[in-house]
Design an enzyme around this catalytic site. Structure first.
Site, mmCIF file in Angstrom:
data_model
loop_
_atom_site.group_PDB
_atom_site.id
_atom_site.type_symbol
_atom_site.label_atom_id
_atom_site.label_comp_id
_atom_site.label_asym_id
_atom_site.label_seq_id
_atom_site.Cartn_x
_atom_site.Cartn_y
_atom_site.Cartn_z
ATOM 1 N N SER A 1 5.254 3.689 -13.407
ATOM 2 C CA SER A 1 6.083 3.865 -12.225
ATOM 3 C C SER A 1 7.062 2.698 -12.118
ATOM 4 C CB SER A 1 5.162 3.890 -11.004
ATOM 5 O OG SER A 1 5.912 3.758 -9.835
ATOM 6 N N CYS B 1 -5.676 3.219 -11.976
ATOM 7 C CA CYS B 1 -4.366 2.673 -11.618
ATOM 8 C C CYS B 1 -4.462 1.151 -11.739
ATOM 9 C CB CYS B 1 -4.013 3.090 -10.192
ATOM 10 S SG CYS B 1 -2.532 2.290 -9.577
ATOM 11 N N CYS C 1 10.323 -3.962 -1.874
ATOM 12 C CA CYS C 1 10.407 -2.636 -1.227
ATOM 13 C C CYS C 1 9.820 -2.711 0.188
ATOM 14 C CB CYS C 1 9.669 -1.582 -2.048
ATOM 15 S SG CYS C 1 10.288 -1.448 -3.727
ATOM 16 N N GLU D 1 -5.370 -5.908 -7.902
ATOM 17 C CA GLU D 1 -6.119 -4.697 -7.524
ATOM 18 C C GLU D 1 -6.017 -3.623 -8.594
ATOM 19 O OE1 GLU D 1 -4.754 -4.678 -2.897
ATOM 20 O OE2 GLU D 1 -4.894 -2.766 -3.949
ATOM 21 N N CYS E 1 6.051 -1.719 1.186
ATOM 22 C CA CYS E 1 5.003 -2.103 0.234
ATOM 23 C C CYS E 1 4.357 -3.435 0.582
ATOM 24 C CB CYS E 1 5.629 -2.165 -1.154
ATOM 25 S SG CYS E 1 4.485 -2.737 -2.409
ATOM 26 N N CYS F 1 4.865 -9.228 -6.511
ATOM 27 C CA CYS F 1 6.037 -8.491 -6.976
ATOM 28 C C CYS F 1 7.264 -9.060 -6.287
ATOM 29 C CB CYS F 1 5.886 -7.000 -6.645
ATOM 30 S SG CYS F 1 7.260 -6.014 -7.271
ATOM 31 N N CYS G 1 -1.627 0.414 -1.333
ATOM 32 C CA CYS G 1 -1.563 -0.462 -2.490
ATOM 33 C C CYS G 1 -1.217 -1.874 -2.040
ATOM 34 C CB CYS G 1 -0.473 0.111 -3.385
ATOM 35 S SG CYS G 1 -0.006 -0.939 -4.705
HETATM 36 S S1 SF4 Z 1 6.629 -0.599 -4.527
HETATM 37 FE FE1 SF4 Z 1 6.259 -1.447 -6.582
HETATM 38 S S2 SF4 Z 1 8.265 -2.352 -7.132
HETATM 39 FE FE2 SF4 Z 1 8.325 -2.045 -4.923
HETATM 40 S S3 SF4 Z 1 7.627 -4.003 -4.056
HETATM 41 FE FE3 SF4 Z 1 5.804 -2.674 -4.246
HETATM 42 S S4 SF4 Z 1 4.897 -3.199 -6.209
HETATM 43 FE FE4 SF4 Z 1 7.014 -3.980 -6.219
#
Ligand code: SF4
Length: 347
Positions: free
Chosen positions: A191, A105, A116, A92, A119, A112, A333
């Protein structure tokens, strides 16, 4: 195997083309086609001979970043893109219109592995790292599709950029190179969830990009509950690495804080945040968390978020609430990508 030509920097391309027995002005032309005219195909390079184009086609590839979906917000014009890479992975990217310019962005990894808790991007784990060409390709495609000049780039989409350090660094250098789009380093923000050795390494690169640290918890314990990376790197270590970044680059660090109602928006959090941020020359960006279907997080209402911000301001903290962009399109996101993955599995 064909070589990834769009990931080669100006010097590397020059050497490569001279090794083919061509003059260096050809390298300049090819670099310009790739990084200024944003060509996605050797056939577009019409000032090269047919024979040279055929030789390039034979030995090199321009990794495709193909648009699968584009959503446009009716509220603020924000564009959200879903791109397919050569191996079927999808990523994305977002285009946002601000007074100070057009900001894109991008994603740095497919998936990933950082885990987190708030997320959506980490739900299927890490698929693979993106090459510099694939990161550049997102910016280039958006500039081409929208017809708008991109002036700011944030590496804040799917993935942990510092977990893909070499490709990320190459991307930043090429994006800001005078032979390419030549975006100012000061208009680039990366970031990170807090990979300490890489923050320190980045400080030594002495770039002028902004470092945004995902803080999200006001103590080591609270951070650990939301971010597994905190098990590896203690909050004190992360803050010391951020201080080093500021000392070596002169760039003020931004701390990102996702506000989750009842989890990290209490008066105690205000006190704890003040204790760690007040001694630092920094900026705090509050992000009211987007509800994620797969997670149980509640977004604080506007009044609570404002209260939290005002209390921090009264304590002398430089703080803003991130403006919500494109709230009528797949907001959080990673959600668009996740929806695409679900649709693929449903079929
Ligand atoms: S916030 Fe960023 S580092 Fe954390 S799981 Fe999502 S994409 Fe990965």
């Amino acid at each position: 195997m064909k070589k990834d030509i769009r990931s080669m920097d100006y010097e590397e391309l020059n050497t490569e083309i001279q090794n083919l027995g061509e003059k260096s002005f050809r390298a300049r032309q090819i670099y310009e086609w790739l990084h200024v005219k944003l060509a996605g195909d050797f056939e577009e390079m019409t000032n090269l001979s047919k024979a040279l184009r055929a030789r390039l086609e034979e030995s090199y590839e321009i990794l495709p970043v193909e648009m699968l979906e584009r959503q446009i917000s009716k509220i603020d014009g924000t564009n959200k893109f879903l791109f397919r890479l050569h191996d079927g992975n999808v990523v994305e990217s977002v285009l946002m219109y601000y007074k100070h310019g057009n900001s894109v962005c991008i994603s740095s990894q497919a998936g990933c592995r950082m885990g987190c808790a708030f997320c959506a991007s980490t739900i299927g784990g890490l698929k693979r790292n993106l090459t510099a060409s694939e990161m550049l390709g997102q910016v280039y495609q958006i500039q081409k599709i929208s017809g708008e000049r991109v002036s700011n780039v944030v590496i804040m989409g799917t993935g942990e950029p510092l977990d893909n350090y070499d490709n990320f660094l190459r991307f930043v250098r090429m994006l800001t190179d005078e032979h390419g789009l030549h975006i100012s380093q000061r208009n680039v923000t990366v970031s990170t969830c807090g990979i300490v050795p890489k923050i320190r390494a980045l400080a030594d690169e002495k770039l002028q990009i902004t470092l945004a640290l995902s803080l999200h918890g006001s103590t080591q314990e609270k951070r650990r509950k939301l971010m597994p990376v905190a098990n590896k790197y203690d909050l004190a270590e992360v803050l010391a690495a951020c201080d080093e970044y500021f000392e070596k680059t002169g760039r003020r660090v931004t701390f990102e804080y996702s506000l989750v109602h009842g989890v990290n928006d209490t008066p105690e959090d205000v006190r704890e945040l003040t204790a760690i941020l007040k001694p630092r020359s920094c900026h705090l960006n509050l992000i009211p968390v987007n509800p994620v279907r797969e997670r149980n997080f509640v977004r604080p209402d506007r009044k609570n978020a404002l209260n939290f911000k005002n209390n921090l301001e009264k304590s002398g903290i430089n703080v803003t609430i991130r403006r919500e962009m494109g709230s009528d399109i797949d907001g959080a996101c990673g959600q668009l990508r996740l929806r695409y993955a679900d649709a693929e599995t449903d079929q």
